[in-house]
Design a protein around this motif. Sequence first.
Motif, PDB file in Angstrom:
ATOM      1  N   LEU A  48       0.720  -1.424   0.010  1.00 25.69           N
ATOM      2  CA  LEU A  48      -0.001  -0.346   0.648  1.00 25.69           C
ATOM      3  C   LEU A  48       0.907   1.071  -0.219  1.00 25.69           C
ATOM      4  O   LEU A  48       1.745   1.282   0.930  1.00 25.69           O
ATOM      5  CB  LEU A  48      -0.833   0.016   1.367  1.00 25.69           C
ATOM      6  CG  LEU A  48      -2.299  -0.950   1.236  1.00 25.69           C
ATOM      7  CD1 LEU A  48      -2.575  -1.540   0.898  1.00 25.69           C
ATOM      8  CD2 LEU A  48      -3.047  -0.608   2.512  1.00 25.69           C
ATOM      9  N   LEU A  49       0.522   2.346  -0.465  1.00 28.36           N
ATOM     10  CA  LEU A  49       1.182   3.429  -0.517  1.00 28.36           C
ATOM     11  C   LEU A  49      -0.248   4.737  -0.566  1.00 28.36           C
ATOM     12  O   LEU A  49      -1.080   4.431  -1.575  1.00 28.36           O
ATOM     13  CB  LEU A  49       1.790   3.460  -2.087  1.00 28.36           C
ATOM     14  CG  LEU A  49       2.780   5.346  -2.208  1.00 28.36           C
ATOM     15  CD1 LEU A  49       4.225   4.425  -1.242  1.00 28.36           C
ATOM     16  CD2 LEU A  49       3.270   5.103  -3.665  1.00 28.36           C
ATOM     17  N   GLU A  50       0.002   5.037   0.452  1.00 27.24           N
ATOM     18  CA  GLU A  50      -0.690   5.800   0.834  1.00 27.24           C
ATOM     19  C   GLU A  50      -0.338   7.825   0.415  1.00 27.24           C
ATOM     20  O   GLU A  50       0.846   7.666   1.318  1.00 27.24           O
ATOM     21  CB  GLU A  50      -1.396   6.183   2.222  1.00 27.24           C
ATOM     22  CG  GLU A  50      -1.294   4.912   2.121  1.00 27.24           C
ATOM     23  CD  GLU A  50      -2.328   4.525   3.733  1.00 27.24           C
ATOM     24  OE1 GLU A  50      -1.786   5.752   4.940  1.00 27.24           O
ATOM     25  OE2 GLU A  50      -2.734   3.485   4.156  1.00 27.24           O
ATOM     26  N   ASN A  51      -1.099   8.753   0.003  1.00 30.81           N
ATOM     27  CA  ASN A  51      -0.323   9.691  -0.224  1.00 30.81           C
ATOM     28  C   ASN A  51       1.084   9.969  -0.669  1.00 30.81           C
ATOM     29  O   ASN A  51       1.349  10.844   0.306  1.00 30.81           O
ATOM     30  CB  ASN A  51      -0.868  10.920   0.957  1.00 30.81           C
ATOM     31  CG  ASN A  51      -2.410  10.841   1.197  1.00 30.81           C
ATOM     32  OD1 ASN A  51      -3.156  11.128   0.349  1.00 30.81           O
ATOM     33  ND2 ASN A  51      -2.921  10.090   2.327  1.00 30.81           N
ATOM     34  N   PRO A  52       1.189   9.271  -1.619  1.00 29.29           N
ATOM     35  CA  PRO A  52       2.569   9.519  -2.197  1.00 29.29           C
ATOM     36  C   PRO A  52       3.055  10.978  -2.410  1.00 29.29           C
ATOM     37  O   PRO A  52       2.242  11.505  -2.937  1.00 29.29           O
ATOM     38  CB  PRO A  52       3.263   8.483  -3.120  1.00 29.29           C
ATOM     39  CG  PRO A  52       2.037   8.086  -3.718  1.00 29.29           C
ATOM     40  CD  PRO A  52       0.630   8.195  -2.466  1.00 29.29           C
ATOM     41  N   GLU A  53       4.691  11.252  -2.401  1.00 29.04           N
ATOM     42  CA  GLU A  53       4.612  12.653  -2.952  1.00 29.04           C
ATOM     43  C   GLU A  53       5.235  11.429  -4.549  1.00 29.04           C
ATOM     44  O   GLU A  53       5.353  10.883  -5.328  1.00 29.04           O
ATOM     45  CB  GLU A  53       6.017  13.145  -2.344  1.00 29.04           C
ATOM     46  CG  GLU A  53       6.508  13.788  -1.120  1.00 29.04           C
ATOM     47  CD  GLU A  53       5.346  15.181  -1.757  1.00 29.04           C
ATOM     48  OE1 GLU A  53       5.414  15.872  -2.362  1.00 29.04           O
ATOM     49  OE2 GLU A  53       5.017  15.499  -0.307  1.00 29.04           O
ATOM     50  N   LYS A  54       5.476  12.729  -5.809  1.00 29.82           N
ATOM     51  CA  LYS A  54       5.578  12.150  -7.000  1.00 29.82           C
ATOM     52  C   LYS A  54       6.934  11.211  -7.186  1.00 29.82           C
ATOM     53  O   LYS A  54       6.996  10.212  -8.133  1.00 29.82           O
ATOM     54  CB  LYS A  54       6.086  13.536  -7.929  1.00 29.82           C
ATOM     55  CG  LYS A  54       6.676  13.068  -8.756  1.00 29.82           C
ATOM     56  CD  LYS A  54       7.534  14.585  -9.911  1.00 29.82           C
ATOM     57  CE  LYS A  54       7.948  14.211 -11.739  1.00 29.82           C
ATOM     58  NZ  LYS A  54       7.253  13.426 -12.090  1.00 29.82           N
ATOM     59  N   ALA A  56       8.326   9.032  -4.834  1.00 26.45           N
ATOM     60  CA  ALA A  56       8.178   7.758  -4.046  1.00 26.45           C
ATOM     61  C   ALA A  56       7.431   7.257  -4.744  1.00 26.45           C
ATOM     62  O   ALA A  56       7.124   6.045  -5.458  1.00 26.45           O
ATOM     63  CB  ALA A  56       7.459   8.458  -2.702  1.00 26.45           C
ATOM     64  N   MET A  57       6.283   8.154  -5.717  1.00 27.27           N
ATOM     65  CA  MET A  57       5.461   6.840  -6.485  1.00 27.27           C
ATOM     66  C   MET A  57       5.917   6.559  -7.532  1.00 27.27           C
ATOM     67  O   MET A  57       5.624   5.953  -8.166  1.00 27.27           O
ATOM     68  CB  MET A  57       3.726   8.082  -6.466  1.00 27.27           C
ATOM     69  CG  MET A  57       2.910   7.555  -7.402  1.00 27.27           C
ATOM     70  SD  MET A  57       1.446   8.264  -7.728  1.00 27.27           S
ATOM     71  CE  MET A  57       0.326   7.967  -8.890  1.00 27.27           C
ATOM     72  N   GLU A  58       6.615   7.289  -8.357  1.00 22.60           N
ATOM     73  CA  GLU A  58       7.028   6.580  -9.661  1.00 22.60           C
ATOM     74  C   GLU A  58       8.385   5.705  -9.088  1.00 22.60           C
ATOM     75  O   GLU A  58       8.487   4.305 -10.126  1.00 22.60           O
ATOM     76  CB  GLU A  58       8.681   7.578 -10.082  1.00 22.60           C
ATOM     77  CG  GLU A  58       7.134   8.899 -10.988  1.00 22.60           C
ATOM     78  CD  GLU A  58       7.831   9.388 -11.226  1.00 22.60           C
ATOM     79  OE1 GLU A  58       7.621  10.494 -12.710  1.00 22.60           O
ATOM     80  OE2 GLU A  58       9.288  10.221 -11.232  1.00 22.60           O
ATOM     81  N   ASP A  62       8.427   1.636 -10.410  1.00 16.73           N
ATOM     82  CA  ASP A  62       8.670   0.764 -11.001  1.00 16.73           C
ATOM     83  C   ASP A  62       9.345  -0.153 -10.434  1.00 16.73           C
ATOM     84  O   ASP A  62       9.807  -1.295 -11.215  1.00 16.73           O
ATOM     85  CB  ASP A  62      10.783   2.333 -11.008  1.00 16.73           C
ATOM     86  CG  ASP A  62      11.894   1.776 -11.821  1.00 16.73           C
ATOM     87  OD1 ASP A  62      11.742   1.122 -12.913  1.00 16.73           O
ATOM     88  OD2 ASP A  62      12.645   1.374 -10.855  1.00 16.73           O
ATOM     89  N   ALA A  63       9.719   0.081  -8.737  1.00 15.57           N
ATOM     90  CA  ALA A  63       9.841  -1.091  -8.374  1.00 15.57           C
ATOM     91  C   ALA A  63       9.341  -2.428  -8.861  1.00 15.57           C
ATOM     92  O   ALA A  63       9.032  -3.499  -8.362  1.00 15.57           O
ATOM     93  CB  ALA A  63       9.939  -0.779  -6.924  1.00 15.57           C
ATOM     94  N   ARG A  96       0.870  13.856  -3.837  1.00 13.31           N
ATOM     95  CA  ARG A  96      -0.501  14.456  -2.583  1.00 13.31           C
ATOM     96  C   ARG A  96      -0.084  16.023  -3.095  1.00 13.31           C
ATOM     97  O   ARG A  96      -0.447  16.634  -2.679  1.00 13.31           O
ATOM     98  CB  ARG A  96      -0.178  14.552  -1.687  1.00 13.31           C
ATOM     99  CG  ARG A  96       1.373  14.213  -1.290  1.00 13.31           C
ATOM    100  CD  ARG A  96       2.171  13.821  -0.099  1.00 13.31           C
ATOM    101  NE  ARG A  96       1.645  14.906   0.961  1.00 13.31           N
ATOM    102  CZ  ARG A  96       1.867  14.434   2.312  1.00 13.31           C
ATOM    103  NH1 ARG A  96       1.864  14.016   2.802  1.00 13.31           N
ATOM    104  NH2 ARG A  96       0.392  15.043   3.619  1.00 13.31           N
ATOM    105  N   SER A  97       1.081  16.401  -3.852  1.00 13.45           N
ATOM    106  CA  SER A  97       1.920  17.547  -4.289  1.00 13.45           C
ATOM    107  C   SER A  97       1.590  17.844  -5.376  1.00 13.45           C
ATOM    108  O   SER A  97       1.781  19.283  -5.688  1.00 13.45           O
ATOM    109  CB  SER A  97       3.378  17.788  -3.739  1.00 13.45           C
ATOM    110  OG  SER A  97       3.799  16.815  -4.553  1.00 13.45           O
TER     111      SER A  97
END
Length: 207
Positions: A48-54, A56-58, A62-63, A96-97
């Motif tokens: 789960l990935l909650e409210n990430p910045e750009k 962290a999301m990328e 990728d991972a 989020r940003s």
Amino acid sequence: MVKVALLIGVSEFADTALANLPAALRDINAVQSVLSDAERGGFDEVRLLENPEKQAMEEAIDALFRDRQRDDLVLLYFSGHGIKDKDTNEFSLATRSTQKDRLLTTAVAASFVHKVMTRSRSRRQVVILDCCFSGAFATGMMAKDDASVDVKAQLGGEGRAVLTASSAVEYAFAQPGEDLSIYNPLSRRRHPHRSCRHRHRRTHHCR
């Protein structure tokens, strides 16, 4: 063969032009409960990935697709705001940003996701986008006025499926008072006459 999933929910936004979406985090938790259940989803790994910045999301996307084997099942689920650039019509996923007037540097471009998927060795890929304009993802990352989809030409992937909550030119609406998004298959109540999330639910599948 392994089954892995990344569930991204973005519910809070720094840009006041983007409404908060409280259901986004409940969405990913509900999907996680199904995928992690041995008798229903049977996934080996669900992140789960909650409210990430750009960034962290990328990095997480990728991972997810990196270092996979051909038979691995890889699932990406996103619940949040989908935005198309008003000048280029390019489709992006909001973080989020994200700033609506600075999408290139603050949002995750669908073209980035497409490249990561194409470079992956996995040939069993599923993407579920619960957001506005999500149909643009399956049209070469460009929103088309006619909402036409040439999946084989644009995605070009064997065994790749894309499920979208709306077409390339439609909004997907959240229903006030609902625990989950209307599009979310786990939602107890659905109102097809109130939301294009349900009415225009689409599946694009390449073999």
